[in-house]
Scaffold this active site. Structure first.
Site, PDB file in Angstrom:
ATOM      1  N   PHE A   1      -2.007   6.659  -2.154  1.00 30.22           N
ATOM      2  CA  PHE A   1      -3.217   6.507  -3.017  1.00 30.22           C
ATOM      3  C   PHE A   1      -3.977   5.195  -3.137  1.00 30.22           C
ATOM      4  O   PHE A   1      -5.047   5.077  -3.769  1.00 30.22           O
ATOM      5  CB  PHE A   1      -3.021   7.306  -4.294  1.00 30.22           C
ATOM      6  CG  PHE A   1      -2.483   8.614  -4.140  1.00 30.22           C
ATOM      7  CD1 PHE A   1      -3.413   9.604  -4.004  1.00 30.22           C
ATOM      8  CD2 PHE A   1      -1.138   8.991  -4.214  1.00 30.22           C
ATOM      9  CE1 PHE A   1      -2.871  10.955  -3.733  1.00 30.22           C
ATOM     10  CE2 PHE A   1      -0.650  10.194  -3.732  1.00 30.22           C
ATOM     11  CZ  PHE A   1      -1.500  11.258  -3.774  1.00 30.22           C
ATOM     12  N   ALA A   2      -3.115   4.226  -2.872  1.00 32.45           N
ATOM     13  CA  ALA A   2      -3.675   2.815  -3.228  1.00 32.45           C
ATOM     14  C   ALA A   2      -3.280   1.634  -2.406  1.00 32.45           C
ATOM     15  O   ALA A   2      -2.235   1.847  -1.711  1.00 32.45           O
ATOM     16  CB  ALA A   2      -3.205   2.671  -4.818  1.00 32.45           C
TER      17      ALA A   2
ATOM     18  N   ASP B   1      11.535   4.850 -14.756  1.00 36.87           N
ATOM     19  CA  ASP B   1      11.979   4.764 -13.335  1.00 36.87           C
ATOM     20  C   ASP B   1      12.258   3.271 -13.028  1.00 36.87           C
ATOM     21  O   ASP B   1      11.668   2.518 -12.344  1.00 36.87           O
ATOM     22  CB  ASP B   1      10.514   4.934 -12.641  1.00 36.87           C
ATOM     23  CG  ASP B   1      10.914   4.884 -11.014  1.00 36.87           C
ATOM     24  OD1 ASP B   1      12.022   5.219 -10.678  1.00 36.87           O
ATOM     25  OD2 ASP B   1       9.919   4.804 -10.211  1.00 36.87           O
TER      26      ASP B   1
ATOM     27  N   GLN C   1       0.918  -1.346  -0.058  1.00 33.39           N
ATOM     28  CA  GLN C   1       0.074  -0.086  -0.066  1.00 33.39           C
ATOM     29  C   GLN C   1       0.941   1.245  -0.029  1.00 33.39           C
ATOM     30  O   GLN C   1       1.911   1.137   0.375  1.00 33.39           O
ATOM     31  CB  GLN C   1      -0.948   0.002   1.191  1.00 33.39           C
ATOM     32  CG  GLN C   1      -0.059   0.107   2.526  1.00 33.39           C
ATOM     33  CD  GLN C   1      -1.212  -0.075   3.897  1.00 33.39           C
ATOM     34  OE1 GLN C   1      -1.940  -0.966   3.915  1.00 33.39           O
ATOM     35  NE2 GLN C   1      -1.305   0.883   4.606  1.00 33.39           N
ATOM     36  N   GLY C   2       0.316   2.355  -0.547  1.00 36.67           N
ATOM     37  CA  GLY C   2       0.941   3.474  -0.398  1.00 36.67           C
ATOM     38  C   GLY C   2      -0.136   4.884  -0.062  1.00 36.67           C
ATOM     39  O   GLY C   2      -1.103   4.476   0.389  1.00 36.67           O
TER      40      GLY C   2
END
EC number: 2.7.11.1
Length: 540
Positions: free
Chosen positions: A57-58, A168, A54-55
């Site tokens: 926003f999601a 990236d 998880q982060g």
């Protein structure tokens, strides 16, 4: 959206080991974290399992498709947070990018769904974990590092040919599946063909510090392909050395080393490898090695096998795994997975032997395509969808089937009165003109190109349906590849080669128009599906 961005506060890896970046990226989270619990179901299609990562926003969940039992990864984005964080355009961009890059070494996006509050990315679940976790334990064996790098270059080259630049690339964004194959993930920072400035360069300052190219640091615009190649060089160095070529706890010192291309190769690097890595990490993008030059380098070429694949029904198939070699035969043997032809019922005659019957678990191949030898039967194999008579009639304006050769967008359909074996043989002959080779599996006959291209395979699907005992419908579609290349193939090769097989209207014996006969036809036989697969250059 889960993303990694350039930040002066980020601690950089030391030369003793390659460490993960503190902020997990979307794809990196797919396999790194465990924990969490069941999250119910998603729109009645998927059952959510444990949280994988998880982060801001999601969240990423492991999930199961309720009908097929297939294991997937679902990234769940909060709409409100995405809007407030100004991430909506990035979400749209990521969706567009992932739909452009379908490749065996890229994590697949299966579908995108949405509710009032959430956006769901249904993606391929990669079981093997991050490449980062492997290299963080120490340097890899040379043959292992070479195989990963070959797959990475194949995926990156495919993206570049379609106007997509990752920006990236790092070990955290490279996953390894259960078969040991590499998968590029997390296209949250990727640039598409619509993001270039008038000077033809990219100007967004993004990426992860230790992997970012010198020209990105200069902030004067950069070539996305050259920047990705630099990142590939950093990754390859880390795989072979066990540490990063550019490292320092002081971010400004790190940037200076990158800007000047200051690194040293350890003594165990071979001459061929040192030559390659030096060109990959050339601080001057104008003289930095290109992908074609990488592929031709001595170190890279050892054991290299170009990836060949095709897309059918929006699914990706790797030819090396899924397709069997068959020598061309006359008459053409039935596709594998079909039963031998079933004898016609005693109460009627079959004029050309093509009117075989089938039950719910066994699909029969028309006799005109049989060698008389038994084929294996797979009862679990799904039966292909058949067109009904009204679909066939609607192919032609005015319900006239005479000399039908109609185009609709990327589709071409025509009616033929020739045996299916003749049609298949003609397709094989046309394929040979383009240096394609014929392969066959289940209901598919694949025709694979031998020339390697930079923009992925041109994929053409041709399906032959039995309309009546003496008529068949041939439908040709472009499945993938450049549309202009497809049109050239159809106009220059397919249409001229197949023209003599197009049906000419003949009076019916009892005076009944053919169109009415078609309407009374109860059903169509299961189709023989052919795939024309190329690896032509300059396709998108």
């Amino acid at each position: 959206m889960l993303m990694a961005t350039v930040s002066p506060a980020r601690r950089e890896p030391t030369p003793q080991a390659v460490r993960a970046s503190p902020m997990p990226s979307a794809a990196a989270a797919l396999v790194r974290r465990g924990g969490g619990g069941s999250g119910g179901t998603v729109l009645g299609k998927y059952e959510l399992g444990r949280v994988l990562g998880q982060g801001s926003f999601a969240k990423v969940y492991q999930a199961r498709h309720l009908e097929t039992d297939e294991c997937v990864a679902i990234k769940v984005l909060d709409k409100e947070k995405a809007v407030k964080g100004g991430m909506v355009h990035l979400v749209k961009r990521e969706i567009n990018v992932l739909r452009r890059v379908r490749h065996p070494n890229i994590v697949q996006l299966f579908e995108v769904m949405a509710s009032k509050t959430k956006i769901y990315f249904v993606m391929e679940y990669v079981r093997g974990g991050e490449l980062f976790s492997r290299v963080s334990k120490g340097r890899l064996r040379e043959d292992t590092a070479r195989r990963y790098f070959q797959q990475l270059v194949s995926a990156v080259d495919f993206c570049h040919a379609r106007g997509v630049f990752h920006r990236d690339l790092k070990p955290e964004n490279l996953l390894v599946d259960e078969n040991g194959d590499l998968k590029v993930s997390d296209f949250g920072l990727a640039a598409g063909p619509d993001q270039f400035d008038p000077d033809g360069l990219l100007h967004t300052f993004c990426g992860t510090p230790a992997y970012v190219a010198p020209e990105v640091l200069r902030r004067r615009g950069y070539d996305g392909a050259k920047a990705d190649i630099w990142s590939c060089g950093v990754i390859l160095f880390a795989l072979m050395a066990g540490y990063l070529p550019f490292h320092d706890h002081n971010i400004m010192v790190l940037y200076r080393k990158i800007y000047n291309g200051e690194f040293r190769c350890p003594r165990w690097f071979s001459k061929d490898f040192t030559r390659l890595i030096t060109r990959l990490l050339d601080a001057n993008p104008k003289t930095r090695i290109t992908v074609p030059e990488i592929i031709e380098s001595d170190w890279f070429k050892k054991g290299y096998k170009p990836v060949k694949f095709y897309i059918e029904d929006d699914k990706l198939y790797n030819l090396s795994d899924d397709v069997l070699n068959l020598e061309p035969a006359d008459p053409v043997p039935p596709p594998l997975g079909l039963a031998p032809p079933v004898p016609p019922p005693p109460q009627g005659d079959d004029p050309d032997g093509s009117g075989s019957e089938s039950d719910s678990s066994v699909v029969s191949c028309p006799a005109t395509l049989s060698t008389g030898e038994s084929q294996r039967v797979r009862g679990s194999l799904p039966r292909p969808a058949s067109l009904n008579a009204f679909d066939i009639i609607s192919f032609s304006k005015g319900f006239n089937l005479s000399g039908l050769f109609e185009e609709r967008g990327n589709e071409i359909r025509f009616v033929s009165g020739e045996p299916m074996s003749d049609i298949v043989k003609k397709l094989e002959e046309i394929a040979k003109v383009k240096s394609f080779t014929v392969r066959r599996k289940d209901w598919r006959v694949s025709i694979e190109g031998t020339r390697e291209g930079v923009k992925g395979p041109l994929t053409i699907g041709a399906e032959i349906f039995e309309l009546t005992p003496s008529l068949v419908v041939v439908e040709v579609k472009r499945k993938a590849g450049d549309n202009e290349e497809y049109e050239d193939f159809c106009n220059m090769e397919l249409k001229p080669g197949m023209q003599h097989l197009v049906h000419q209207m003949l009076p019916a014996p009892n005076g009944t128009p053919v169109s009415e006969k078609v309407e009374r036809s109860s059903s169509l036989q299961a189709p023989l599906t052919l795939k024309l697969i190329g690896t032509e250059g300059s396709m998108s």
